[in-house]
Design an enzyme around this catalytic site. Structure first.
Site, PDB file in Angstrom:
ATOM      1  N   GLY A  12     -71.207 -59.958 -35.310  1.00  0.00           N
ATOM      2  CA  GLY A  12     -70.546 -59.570 -36.788  1.00  0.00           C
ATOM      3  C   GLY A  12     -69.410 -59.920 -36.555  1.00  0.00           C
ATOM      4  O   GLY A  12     -68.485 -61.325 -35.757  1.00  0.00           O
ATOM      5  N   ASP A  13     -68.566 -59.504 -37.001  1.00  0.00           N
ATOM      6  CA  ASP A  13     -66.794 -60.035 -37.433  1.00  0.00           C
ATOM      7  C   ASP A  13     -67.433 -61.798 -38.089  1.00  0.00           C
ATOM      8  O   ASP A  13     -66.589 -61.937 -37.783  1.00  0.00           O
ATOM      9  CB  ASP A  13     -66.532 -60.015 -36.275  1.00  0.00           C
ATOM     10  N   HIS A  41     -65.035 -54.348 -43.207  1.00  0.00           N
ATOM     11  CA  HIS A  41     -65.530 -55.752 -43.297  1.00  0.00           C
ATOM     12  C   HIS A  41     -63.313 -55.393 -44.284  1.00  0.00           C
ATOM     13  O   HIS A  41     -62.638 -54.699 -44.320  1.00  0.00           O
ATOM     14  CB  HIS A  41     -66.170 -55.317 -44.239  1.00  0.00           C
ATOM     15  N   VAL A 415     -61.117 -71.214 -45.653  1.00  0.00           N
ATOM     16  CA  VAL A 415     -60.079 -72.200 -45.080  1.00  0.00           C
ATOM     17  C   VAL A 415     -58.957 -71.073 -44.765  1.00  0.00           C
ATOM     18  O   VAL A 415     -57.952 -71.427 -44.417  1.00  0.00           O
ATOM     19  CB  VAL A 415     -59.992 -73.144 -45.472  1.00  0.00           C
TER      20      VAL A 415
END
Ligand code: IMP
Length: 431
Positions: A12-13, A41, A415
């Site tokens: 997750g994450d 999220h 990025v």
């Protein structure tokens, strides 16, 4: 392609919210199909940070239909709060655009109470859950005593069932978990209050999605958590209580198998996990602290510091196989700037034996030692990069090596936190 699932490949994450938000621009419908508000999220849109837990990330684009499928478990109080918070920030979701499956199970205050009491009682053996009652709600679903949103239509019957459930849970809380029982009347009143707010959203999401797909709409399925937290395939028992891989779309949205065109897996350029459980490529000390701070690695749902590790290609290959991944998006590449050399876990060693795949009998993972390959780092800032050619050669080399080790082509690289801070090599909706 018209139907695309986005899934996490780690614990997750991974930054799924950002990628879903980006792809939602080209989708007509965005669908959550498993998990609950244990997911968080994070999206940064026009410099503003949003954390969505239950509402699909499509909500931040005007006019997208947001579907919460039957495979989710939904805390109606949390959903009301999330909607109110979005509206307070001028992100109004038109009622007609939010569709909540009438078959989704409700997370009740007693689920949260049981979750907390169990974790407190487990002490050192605790799973480290988010505490939102997700496991207990899925348990009730499987035990066939859960409450579904559809049942709110007849409140008298709903109240009887709810009252029975509260009595059962209170006995369990008192006698087994040695915890304080809940006030049943308060829960009934809360549900009476939220009922009117939930009814307008109720929908047969399977029929709705079948029609949308037949009409040629673009549908994006937003996975929560990640393959390693999957109840069947993850690091059990340190997992969440739902299937987090793409096959859950078919039972939890639902979409008919065969109708899903592509699965996009999301990985961080390194690895994190929150909660307890094995983590072979974990790193500790100063480097971990640095990555935690640079990458803002604190749980969006709970604020807990995340554990940090190197990128693990064994897990990436596992997730690619389970999900039949069409492509991989690697997020947070910028966080690795200035670290030299970089390491990537390419295999494990358990005892005297090398494993290129996760060793059978998952308890072996607890004993697995990572085997690393080193790659040269870079010192240039990546935040302005919008094309592969904008990246320093060593960053490109890192991406190429990860794709090679994972056995999946790389289709995006993140990025920075903002929607636009993403290099897109291939967009599945335009492919
Ligand atoms: P639960 O889902 O709250 O039952 O928690 C079970 C495990 O899954 C714990 O280790 C949580 O930290 C982890 N978990 C659940 N949801 C997420 C998530 O969205 N990101 C990261 N970890 C999660």
């Amino acid at each position: 392609m018209k139907t695309v699932a986005v899934v996490g490949t780690q614990w997750g994450d991974e930054g799924k919210g950002k990628i879903v938000d980006l792809l939602a621009a080209d989708a007509d419908v965005v669908v959550r199909f498993q998990g609950g508000n244990n997911a968080a999220h994070t999206l940064v849109v026009d410099g503003e940070k949003f954390i969505l837990r239950l509402i699909p990330a499509g909500a931040l684009h005007a006019g997208k239909v947001c579907v919460i499928g039957n495979g989710t478990v939904v805390d109606p109080l949390a959903l009301c709060e999330e909607l109110a918070a979005l509206r307070a920030r001028g992100r109004f979701i038109d009622d007609a655009l939010l569709k909540l499956s009438c078959d989704a199970h409700m997370v009740m205050p007693y689920h949260r109470a049981v979750d907390h009491a169990r974790e407190a009682r487990a002490g050192r053996r605790a799973i480290g859950t988010t505490g939102f009652g997700i496991g207990p709600a899925y348990e009730d679903k499987m035990a066939r005593v859960g409450l579904r949103f559809d049942e709110l239509r007849n409140f008298a019957r709903f109240r009887d069932k709810l009252t029975r459930n509260i009595a059962d849970k209170n006995s369990y809380l008192r006698a087994v978990l040695k915890a304080k029982p809940l006030k049943g009347g308060e829960i009934v009143d809360q549900m009476k209050r939220v009922r009117g707010r939930m009814l307008p959203y109720l929908c047969d999401t399977g029929a709705y999605l079948a029609e949308a797909v037949a009409a040629g709409k673009r549908v994006l399925f937003e996975g929560a958590h990640g393959a390693m937290l999957d109840i069947d395939h993850g690091t059990y028992p340190f997992v969440t209580s739902s299937n987090c891989i793409a096959s859950a779309v078919f039972s939890g949205a639902p979409l008919a198998p065969g109708r899903l065109d592509a699965v996009l897996g999301i990985s961080k350029a390194y690895t994190t996990r929150v909660g307890a459980g094995p983590f072979p490529s974990e790193i500790k000390g100063r480097l971990a602290n640095r990555l935690r701070i640079e990458g803002e690695e604190f749980g969006s749902a709970t604020g807990r510091p995340r554990r940090i590790g190197w990128f693990d290609a064994v897990l990436a290959r596992f997730a690619a196989r389970l999900n039949g991944m069409w492509g991989l998006a690697l997020t947070k590449l910028d966080v690795l700037t200035g670290i030299d050399p970089l390491r990537v876990c390419v295999a494990y060693q358990v005892g005297a034996r090398r494993y290129d795949e996760i060793p059978p009998g998952r308890s072996a993972l607890e004993r697995a030692r990572p085997l690393y390959e080193e790659l040269p780092g870079w010192s240039e800032s990546l935040s302005g990069a919008r094309a592969l050619s904008d990246l320093p050669p060593n960053a490109r080399r890192y991406l190429e090596r990860i794709a090679e080790l994972a056995g999946v082509r790389l289709v995006m690289a993140g990025v920075g936190a903002a929607r636009e801070a993403t290099i897109v090599f291939s967009n599945p909706f335009l492919a």
